[in-house]
Design an enzyme around this catalytic site. Structure first.
Site, mmCIF file in Angstrom:
data_model
loop_
_atom_site.group_PDB
_atom_site.id
_atom_site.type_symbol
_atom_site.label_atom_id
_atom_site.label_comp_id
_atom_site.label_asym_id
_atom_site.label_seq_id
_atom_site.Cartn_x
_atom_site.Cartn_y
_atom_site.Cartn_z
ATOM 1 N N LEU A 118 0.761 -1.328 -0.044
ATOM 2 C CA LEU A 118 -0.101 -0.025 0.135
ATOM 3 C C LEU A 118 0.823 1.151 -0.044
ATOM 4 O O LEU A 118 2.099 1.422 0.959
ATOM 5 C CB LEU A 118 -0.879 0.026 1.124
ATOM 6 C CG LEU A 118 -1.826 -1.083 1.131
ATOM 7 C CD1 LEU A 118 -2.641 -0.938 2.822
ATOM 8 C CD2 LEU A 118 -3.062 -1.109 0.134
ATOM 9 N N HIS A 176 3.660 -9.490 10.562
ATOM 10 C CA HIS A 176 4.869 -9.915 9.875
ATOM 11 C C HIS A 176 5.488 -11.182 10.481
ATOM 12 O O HIS A 176 5.387 -11.023 11.664
ATOM 13 C CB HIS A 176 5.722 -8.783 9.623
ATOM 14 C CG HIS A 176 7.137 -9.180 8.796
ATOM 15 N ND1 HIS A 176 7.056 -9.544 7.395
ATOM 16 C CD2 HIS A 176 8.334 -9.609 9.195
ATOM 17 C CE1 HIS A 176 8.501 -9.883 7.122
ATOM 18 N NE2 HIS A 176 9.146 -9.894 8.183
#
Ligand code: GRF
Length: 208
Positions: free
Chosen positions: A105, A121
């Site tokens: 993004l 993550h």
């Protein structure tokens, strides 16, 4: 207080999304005297994904928004980001959760939703993060580096890749002889706790 509309972005199997759906059903995101409640108002995938089936099975509006391959990579990222921003605005989303979302993004959505986009993550950031570090590559790099521990990190998304302020981490040991898949499985279990804990933290930050 009205519930915060949560938009979840996915690309794959959707086990993190499933953990969020289960947590919401279990009342984990209910509002309190001091903070908003939250509801998963929509799910967007950038490709066909099992995660979309999970959303539909839970009665959550689910959309596929594919990158426009006719565009140059940089413009492709920007166009997809702007398209998702449009959907987020139309649904009055106040929190965006990247749960295995593989597109990057950038642009207006990062500014418009500053401090309100979180990502999970599968490493102990800032180690083993950044461009190209996703999926099994992360776990292989951790093992090859001889690390004794790994884990997952939920962080605020900023203009970088995996670089925003950390909300929380959960650690696991790296065992002798671990394959990347074995390490991934150990971390995955922790991710499902981390992502729901992080959404609960964000709901307390978002005053209504
Ligand atoms: C997880 O390993 C997450 O850390 C990474 O992508 C994977 C998503 O898995 N960002 P799932 O689609 O939620 O099962």
């Amino acid at each position: 207080m009205n519930d915060v509309n949560i938009l979840v972005l996915v690309s794959g199997n959707g086990t993190n999304l499933q953990a969020l759906i289960d947590a919401e059903r279990g009342g984990r995101f209910r509002g309190g005297k001091e903070h908003s409640g939250g509801r998963i108002a929509a799910v967007i995938s950038d490709r066909p994904a099992r995660a979309l089936d999970r959303a539909e099975e839970a009665g959550i509006p689910a959309y596929t928004e594919m990158p426009r391959l006719s565009l140059e990579p940089a413009e492709r990222r920007r166009e997809l980001s702007d398209r998702i921003l449009g959907i987020a605005r139309r649904m009055d989303a106040e929190l965006i959760v990247l749960a295995g979302f593989l597109s990057i993004l950038e642009g207006d959505i990062i500014k418009t939703y500053e401090g309100k986009i979180i990502n999970i993550h599968p490493s102990l950031l800032p180690k083993f993060g950044g461009k190209g570090m996703y999926g099994e590559r992360v776990h292989r790099a951790v093992i090859e580096a001889g690390e004794k521990e790994s884990g997952c990190t939920v962080h605020i998304v900023d203009a970088g890749t995996d670089t925003g302020p950390v909300i929380l981490r959960r650690k696991v040991p790296v065992l002798d002889g671990d394959s990347p898949a074995a390490l991934a499985g150990r971390i995955h279990d922790e991710e499902h706790i981390a992502i729901t804990d992080a959404v609960a933290v964000m709901l307390r930050r978002l005053k209504k």
